[in-house]
Design a protein around this motif. Structure first.
Motif, PDB file in Angstrom:
ATOM      1  N   PRO A   1      37.138 -32.516  25.876  1.00  0.00           N
ATOM      2  CA  PRO A   1      37.125 -33.969  26.158  1.00  0.00           C
ATOM      3  C   PRO A   1      35.779 -34.624  25.841  1.00  0.00           C
ATOM      4  CG  PRO A   1      36.571 -33.069  27.967  1.00  0.00           C
ATOM      5  CD  PRO A   1      36.695 -32.035  27.134  1.00  0.00           C
ATOM      6  N   ILE A   2      35.826 -35.880  24.987  1.00  0.00           N
ATOM      7  CA  ILE A   2      34.366 -36.585  24.366  1.00  0.00           C
ATOM      8  C   ILE A   2      34.645 -37.827  25.206  1.00  0.00           C
ATOM      9  CG2 ILE A   2      33.485 -37.481  22.658  1.00  0.00           C
ATOM     10  CD1 ILE A   2      33.994 -34.480  22.226  1.00  0.00           C
ATOM     11  N   ILE A   3      33.527 -38.103  25.798  1.00  0.00           N
ATOM     12  CA  ILE A   3      32.977 -39.440  26.835  1.00  0.00           C
ATOM     13  C   ILE A   3      32.520 -40.208  25.899  1.00  0.00           C
ATOM     14  CG2 ILE A   3      32.278 -40.443  28.699  1.00  0.00           C
ATOM     15  CD1 ILE A   3      31.387 -37.583  29.804  1.00  0.00           C
ATOM     16  N   GLY A   4      33.319 -41.470  25.626  1.00  0.00           N
ATOM     17  CA  GLY A   4      32.789 -42.581  24.561  1.00  0.00           C
ATOM     18  C   GLY A   4      32.316 -43.625  25.510  1.00  0.00           C
ATOM     19  N   PHE A   5      31.192 -44.187  24.721  1.00  0.00           N
ATOM     20  CA  PHE A   5      30.463 -45.153  25.282  1.00  0.00           C
ATOM     21  C   PHE A   5      30.461 -46.239  24.304  1.00  0.00           C
ATOM     22  CE2 PHE A   5      29.169 -41.522  27.649  1.00  0.00           C
ATOM     23  CZ  PHE A   5      29.020 -41.798  29.142  1.00  0.00           C
ATOM     24  N   PRO A   6      30.322 -47.646  24.526  1.00  0.00           N
ATOM     25  CA  PRO A   6      30.150 -48.604  23.725  1.00  0.00           C
ATOM     26  C   PRO A   6      28.786 -48.711  23.146  1.00  0.00           C
ATOM     27  CG  PRO A   6      30.074 -49.381  26.144  1.00  0.00           C
ATOM     28  CD  PRO A   6      30.459 -47.815  26.166  1.00  0.00           C
TER      29      PRO A   6
ATOM     30  N   VAL B   1      33.409 -27.578  29.621  1.00  0.00           N
ATOM     31  CA  VAL B   1      32.642 -28.109  28.252  1.00  0.00           C
ATOM     32  C   VAL B   1      33.082 -29.483  28.030  1.00  0.00           C
ATOM     33  CG1 VAL B   1      32.552 -27.550  25.825  1.00  0.00           C
ATOM     34  CG2 VAL B   1      32.921 -25.752  27.658  1.00  0.00           C
ATOM     35  N   PHE B   2      32.438 -30.273  27.461  1.00  0.00           N
ATOM     36  CA  PHE B   2      32.746 -31.641  27.118  1.00  0.00           C
ATOM     37  C   PHE B   2      31.504 -32.055  26.084  1.00  0.00           C
ATOM     38  CE2 PHE B   2      29.734 -31.856  30.496  1.00  0.00           C
ATOM     39  CZ  PHE B   2      28.664 -32.873  30.197  1.00  0.00           C
ATOM     40  N   GLY B   3      31.941 -33.413  25.559  1.00  0.00           N
ATOM     41  CA  GLY B   3      31.008 -33.929  24.577  1.00  0.00           C
ATOM     42  C   GLY B   3      30.639 -35.472  24.939  1.00  0.00           C
ATOM     43  N   VAL B   4      29.727 -35.977  24.106  1.00  0.00           N
ATOM     44  CA  VAL B   4      29.331 -37.454  24.424  1.00  0.00           C
ATOM     45  C   VAL B   4      29.327 -37.980  22.934  1.00  0.00           C
ATOM     46  CG1 VAL B   4      27.513 -38.846  25.222  1.00  0.00           C
ATOM     47  CG2 VAL B   4      28.351 -37.214  26.690  1.00  0.00           C
ATOM     48  N   ASP B   5      30.018 -39.284  23.281  1.00  0.00           N
ATOM     49  CA  ASP B   5      29.740 -40.119  21.876  1.00  0.00           C
ATOM     50  C   ASP B   5      29.103 -41.569  22.203  1.00  0.00           C
ATOM     51  OD1 ASP B   5      30.132 -41.620  19.471  1.00  0.00           O
ATOM     52  OD2 ASP B   5      32.426 -41.582  19.441  1.00  0.00           O
ATOM     53  N   ALA B   6      27.828 -41.683  21.550  1.00  0.00           N
ATOM     54  CA  ALA B   6      27.109 -42.853  21.914  1.00  0.00           C
ATOM     55  C   ALA B   6      26.207 -43.216  20.801  1.00  0.00           C
ATOM     56  CB  ALA B   6      26.367 -42.680  23.237  1.00  0.00           C
ATOM     57  N   ASP B   7      25.727 -44.627  20.730  1.00  0.00           N
ATOM     58  CA  ASP B   7      24.951 -44.757  19.600  1.00  0.00           C
ATOM     59  C   ASP B   7      23.452 -44.853  20.207  1.00  0.00           C
ATOM     60  OD1 ASP B   7      24.636 -47.109  21.184  1.00  0.00           O
ATOM     61  OD2 ASP B   7      25.061 -48.577  19.701  1.00  0.00           O
TER      62      ASP B   7
ATOM     63  N   LEU C   1      22.052 -39.994  24.217  1.00  0.00           N
ATOM     64  CA  LEU C   1      22.708 -38.610  23.597  1.00  0.00           C
ATOM     65  C   LEU C   1      21.631 -37.521  24.049  1.00  0.00           C
ATOM     66  CD1 LEU C   1      23.557 -39.778  20.003  1.00  0.00           C
ATOM     67  CD2 LEU C   1      24.976 -39.238  21.825  1.00  0.00           C
ATOM     68  N   ASN C   2      20.315 -37.919  24.152  1.00  0.00           N
ATOM     69  CA  ASN C   2      19.411 -36.766  24.393  1.00  0.00           C
ATOM     70  C   ASN C   2      19.545 -36.334  26.017  1.00  0.00           C
ATOM     71  OD1 ASN C   2      17.861 -36.117  22.162  1.00  0.00           O
ATOM     72  ND2 ASN C   2      16.736 -37.941  22.227  1.00  0.00           N
ATOM     73  N   GLU C   3      19.710 -37.517  26.872  1.00  0.00           N
ATOM     74  CA  GLU C   3      19.947 -37.255  28.213  1.00  0.00           C
ATOM     75  C   GLU C   3      21.368 -36.651  28.704  1.00  0.00           C
ATOM     76  OE1 GLU C   3      19.979 -39.813  32.310  1.00  0.00           O
ATOM     77  OE2 GLU C   3      19.605 -41.012  30.242  1.00  0.00           O
ATOM     78  N   ALA C   4      22.397 -36.884  27.522  1.00  0.00           N
ATOM     79  CA  ALA C   4      23.566 -36.214  27.768  1.00  0.00           C
ATOM     80  C   ALA C   4      23.454 -34.689  27.629  1.00  0.00           C
ATOM     81  CB  ALA C   4      24.547 -36.821  26.747  1.00  0.00           C
ATOM     82  N   VAL C   5      22.757 -34.345  26.546  1.00  0.00           N
ATOM     83  CA  VAL C   5      22.386 -33.064  26.504  1.00  0.00           C
ATOM     84  C   VAL C   5      21.578 -32.339  27.440  1.00  0.00           C
ATOM     85  CG1 VAL C   5      21.097 -31.321  24.890  1.00  0.00           C
ATOM     86  CG2 VAL C   5      22.083 -33.194  23.944  1.00  0.00           C
ATOM     87  N   SER C   6      20.642 -32.957  28.001  1.00  0.00           N
ATOM     88  CA  SER C   6      20.011 -32.779  29.173  1.00  0.00           C
ATOM     89  C   SER C   6      21.000 -32.471  30.715  1.00  0.00           C
ATOM     90  CB  SER C   6      18.970 -33.493  29.799  1.00  0.00           C
ATOM     91  OG  SER C   6      19.126 -34.582  30.079  1.00  0.00           O
ATOM     92  N   LEU C   7      21.994 -33.224  30.551  1.00  0.00           N
ATOM     93  CA  LEU C   7      23.163 -33.151  31.633  1.00  0.00           C
ATOM     94  C   LEU C   7      24.213 -32.314  31.221  1.00  0.00           C
ATOM     95  CD1 LEU C   7      23.178 -36.801  32.489  1.00  0.00           C
ATOM     96  CD2 LEU C   7      22.120 -35.012  33.961  1.00  0.00           C
TER      97      LEU C   7
ATOM     98  N   LEU D   1      28.141 -36.593  19.269  1.00  0.00           N
ATOM     99  CA  LEU D   1      28.650 -37.540  18.335  1.00  0.00           C
ATOM    100  C   LEU D   1      27.811 -38.727  18.310  1.00  0.00           C
ATOM    101  CD1 LEU D   1      31.228 -35.729  19.313  1.00  0.00           C
ATOM    102  CD2 LEU D   1      32.551 -37.284  18.226  1.00  0.00           C
ATOM    103  N   ASN D   2      27.286 -39.362  17.267  1.00  0.00           N
ATOM    104  CA  ASN D   2      27.314 -38.482  16.005  1.00  0.00           C
ATOM    105  C   ASN D   2      25.444 -38.510  15.801  1.00  0.00           C
ATOM    106  OD1 ASN D   2      30.008 -38.334  15.156  1.00  0.00           O
ATOM    107  ND2 ASN D   2      29.880 -40.483  15.034  1.00  0.00           N
TER     108      ASN D   2
END
Length: 275
Positions: A66-71, A93-99, A104-110, A116-117
């Motif tokens: 699953p990829i969590i999408g953020f606006p 296992v999951f991913g994060v999509d944000a601009d 994105l860096n915080e998502a990696v730490s979490l 993406l991307n």
């Protein structure tokens, strides 16, 4: 084979297991083997960060990640943590999509395993982490040189696990050219796995998604694209199921036979035989 059940019935019961298909791995991310080329395939599902409740449990058996999408403009750390907690209850296992590079860096730490991307604008703002995969995409869809340069910069900065997404454009605004770009790059960048966002097509055409997902999966098979990214909206509900069936067909076909009479199909609205 069973002595009591026909072979096609047994085939219909099963779901193609990537572990049962011989393939070359590009790399492994948190236990997920990333095929360098298809088959097999991985299915990623993007879900809006505030619509996670109930959605993931419903489609859990059909997707791999699953990829969590953020606006655009999202910077809410508490919201990020809540969304990751909600996904972690269902998937390891999951991913994060944000601009936002900070998000994105915080998502990696979490604990996010897929980001993406990675683009030309944020490649120098993201922190590479060895066990994380980064999807590289152009900011200008169709700009192959921009994509090549971003990949080159990312390698120099220490990003190792890269997935290339040249971006599928929706019809009638460049779909054909975008598929040509995939053909060019999959032959040129043989050391990288590729992603295709089929959602760019299914979401932007008022037609039943089931046939579109089948055709795009067949195209991905021809190109060797091994990751399919989708989402489920009102008119694309159950796209995860449709893609799962489509990749079963593609994997059994392996490009050596037509995607028909394989023991599994996506004939939902019509039938091959008259009653």
């Amino acid at each position: 084979l069973s002595e009591t059940e026909p072979a096609d019935k047994l085939i219909r019961k099963g779901v193609t297991n990537n572990d049962e298909v011989s393939f070359k791995e590009a790399f492994v991310v948190n236990g997920i083997k990333i095929p360098l080329r298809s088959p097999p395939f991985l299915i990623f599902l993007e879900v809006d960060w505030d619509k996670l409740d109930g959605e993931l449990e419903r489609v859990k058996e059909y997707i791999d990640v699953p990829i969590i999408g953020f606006p655009a403009g999202f910077e809410d750390s508490d919201g990020l943590r809540r969304a990751i907690k909600a996904v972690s209850d269902h998937f390891g296992v999951f991913g994060v999509d944000a601009d936002s590079p900070r998000v994105l860096n915080e998502a990696v730490s979490l604990g996010s395993s897929f980001i993406l991307n990675l683009t030309k604008s944020n490649v120098d703002k993201l922190r590479p982490k060895g066990e994380v995969a980064y999807v590289v995409a152009p900011e200008d869809p169709g700009n192959l040189e921009e994509l090549r340069q971003t990949i080159s910069i990312a390698k120099k900065l220490g990003f190792r696990n890269l997935i290339v997404d040249p971006i599928v454009s929706p019809p009638p605004f460049g779909l054909v050219q975008s598929l040509i770009n995939y053909k060019i790059l999959t032959e040129e960048l043989k050391e990288y796995p590729f992603m295709m966002g089929v959602l760019n097509v299914t979401e932007l055409i008022d037609a039943d998604s089931v046939g579109i997902n089948a055709v795009l999966t067949a195209v991905a098979l021809e190109l060797g694209v091994s990751i399919l990214l989708t989402r489920e909206g009102k008119k694309t509900r159950w796209s995860s199921y449709e893609l799962r069936k489509a990749v079963e067909m593609a994997t059994r076909s392996r490009g050596k036979k037509f995607m028909k009479d394989l023991g599994v199909d996506l004939l939902i609205l019509k039938e091959k035989h008259r009653r």
